[in-house]
Design an enzyme around this catalytic site. Structure first.
Site, mmCIF file in Angstrom:
data_model
loop_
_atom_site.group_PDB
_atom_site.id
_atom_site.type_symbol
_atom_site.label_atom_id
_atom_site.label_comp_id
_atom_site.label_asym_id
_atom_site.label_seq_id
_atom_site.Cartn_x
_atom_site.Cartn_y
_atom_site.Cartn_z
ATOM 1 N N ASP A 8 0.946 -1.201 -0.058
ATOM 2 C CA ASP A 8 -0.099 -0.032 0.119
ATOM 3 C C ASP A 8 0.943 1.304 0.041
ATOM 4 O O ASP A 8 2.179 0.989 0.048
ATOM 5 C CB ASP A 8 -0.872 -0.006 1.144
ATOM 6 C CG ASP A 8 -0.279 0.193 2.435
ATOM 7 O OD1 ASP A 8 0.699 0.207 2.548
ATOM 8 O OD2 ASP A 8 -1.280 0.392 3.471
ATOM 9 N N CYS A 65 3.333 -2.969 3.999
ATOM 10 C CA CYS A 65 2.474 -1.901 4.276
ATOM 11 C C CYS A 65 3.116 -1.364 5.304
ATOM 12 O O CYS A 65 4.261 -1.447 5.420
ATOM 13 C CB CYS A 65 0.842 -2.226 4.681
ATOM 14 S SG CYS A 65 0.973 -3.354 6.283
ATOM 15 N N THR A 67 3.110 -1.196 8.573
ATOM 16 C CA THR A 67 3.563 -2.036 9.878
ATOM 17 C C THR A 67 4.065 -3.263 9.228
ATOM 18 O O THR A 67 4.768 -4.178 10.032
ATOM 19 C CB THR A 67 2.621 -2.371 10.877
ATOM 20 O OG1 THR A 67 1.429 -2.651 10.325
ATOM 21 C CG2 THR A 67 2.186 -0.789 11.334
ATOM 22 N N HIS A 98 11.251 -23.724 8.887
ATOM 23 C CA HIS A 98 10.332 -24.301 9.780
ATOM 24 C C HIS A 98 8.787 -24.058 9.287
ATOM 25 O O HIS A 98 8.246 -25.055 9.325
ATOM 26 C CB HIS A 98 10.248 -23.539 11.384
ATOM 27 C CG HIS A 98 11.782 -23.979 11.860
ATOM 28 N ND1 HIS A 98 11.666 -23.684 13.281
ATOM 29 C CD2 HIS A 98 12.962 -24.488 11.278
ATOM 30 C CE1 HIS A 98 13.209 -24.141 13.661
ATOM 31 N NE2 HIS A 98 13.691 -24.510 12.376
ATOM 32 N N HIS A 133 8.713 -30.710 10.682
ATOM 33 C CA HIS A 133 8.076 -29.596 10.245
ATOM 34 C C HIS A 133 6.897 -29.964 9.139
ATOM 35 O O HIS A 133 5.837 -29.202 9.266
ATOM 36 C CB HIS A 133 8.804 -28.233 9.742
ATOM 37 C CG HIS A 133 9.844 -28.028 10.663
ATOM 38 N ND1 HIS A 133 9.532 -27.411 11.875
ATOM 39 C CD2 HIS A 133 11.322 -28.106 10.678
ATOM 40 C CE1 HIS A 133 10.880 -27.124 12.646
ATOM 41 N NE2 HIS A 133 11.870 -27.643 11.880
#
Ligand code: RB5
Length: 144
Positions: A8, A65, A67, A98, A133
Site C-alpha cells: 500500500d 504496508c 507496519t 520451519h 515441520h
C-alpha cells in the site's frame, strides 16, 4: 524464482527499493501495486497478490504496508498462503526453514531499506527443513 510483490502507500517506497534488488539476484518480479504514495487500502493489493501465489502463478510473494501487519493478516486469510511478518534476518531464515512460508510481509514504516534487503535475500535463499515441520504444516492445511 518468480516473485509477486505488493504494497500500500505505507510500503510503496520500500517496495520500490526492493524490486531492483530482487531482480539483481536473478528473480523475476511482478508488481501488483500500488503504484504511488497516494492513500489506498492494503486489502485491495494483498488479496490479489496472495491469491496469485496460492494459484501457483508465482513461487513466492512479498507484501509491504506501513507496519506489515495489515498485509500479513490479509495474506494469511488466503488458503494455501503461509505469510510471515519479519523484522529481522533470523526470523526470515527460521520461517523458511520451519514454516515453509510462501509470502514475506514487512513494514515500510518499521524497518530500513538495508534491513529489508537482508531479510529479503535470506528469505528468498533459505530452503525448507522438512522433517518434523512437514506434519505441522499438514495440520495447518488440514485446518484450512
Ligand atoms: C496505512 O496508513 C497503514 O494503516 C497500513 O500501511 C498498515 O500499516 C496497516 O496495517
Amino acid at each position: 524464482m518468480t516473485v509477486a510483490v505488493c504494497s500500500d502507500h505505507g510500503g510503496y517506497e520500500l517496495k520500490k527499493a526492493l524490486i531492483p534488488f530482487i531482480e539483481s539476484m536473478g528473480h523475476s518480479v511482478r508488481d501488483f501495486g500500488c503504484f504511488s504514495t497516494d492513500s489506498v487500502d492494503y486489502p485491495d493489493f494483498a488479496f490479489p497478490m496472495a491469491e496469485a501465489v496460492a494459484r501457483g502463478e508465482f513461487e513466492r510473494g512479498i507484501a509491504i504496508c506501513g507496519t506489515g501487519i495489515g498485509v500479513s493478516i490479509c495474506c494469511n486469510k488466503v488458503k494455501g498462503i503461509r505469510c510471515a511478518l519479519c523484522g529481522d534476518v533470523l526470523s526470515a531464515e527460521l520461517t523458511r526453514r520451519h514454516n515453509d512460508s510462501n509470502v514475506l510481509a514487512m513494514g515500510g514504516r518499521i524497518i530500513g531499506v538495508e534491513t529489508a534487503k537482508a531479510i529479503t535475500k535470506t528469505w528468498l535463499e533459505t530452503g525448507f527443513d522438512g522433517g518434523r515441520h512437514e506434519g505441522r504444516i499438514a495440520k495447518i492445511s488440514a485446518h484450512e
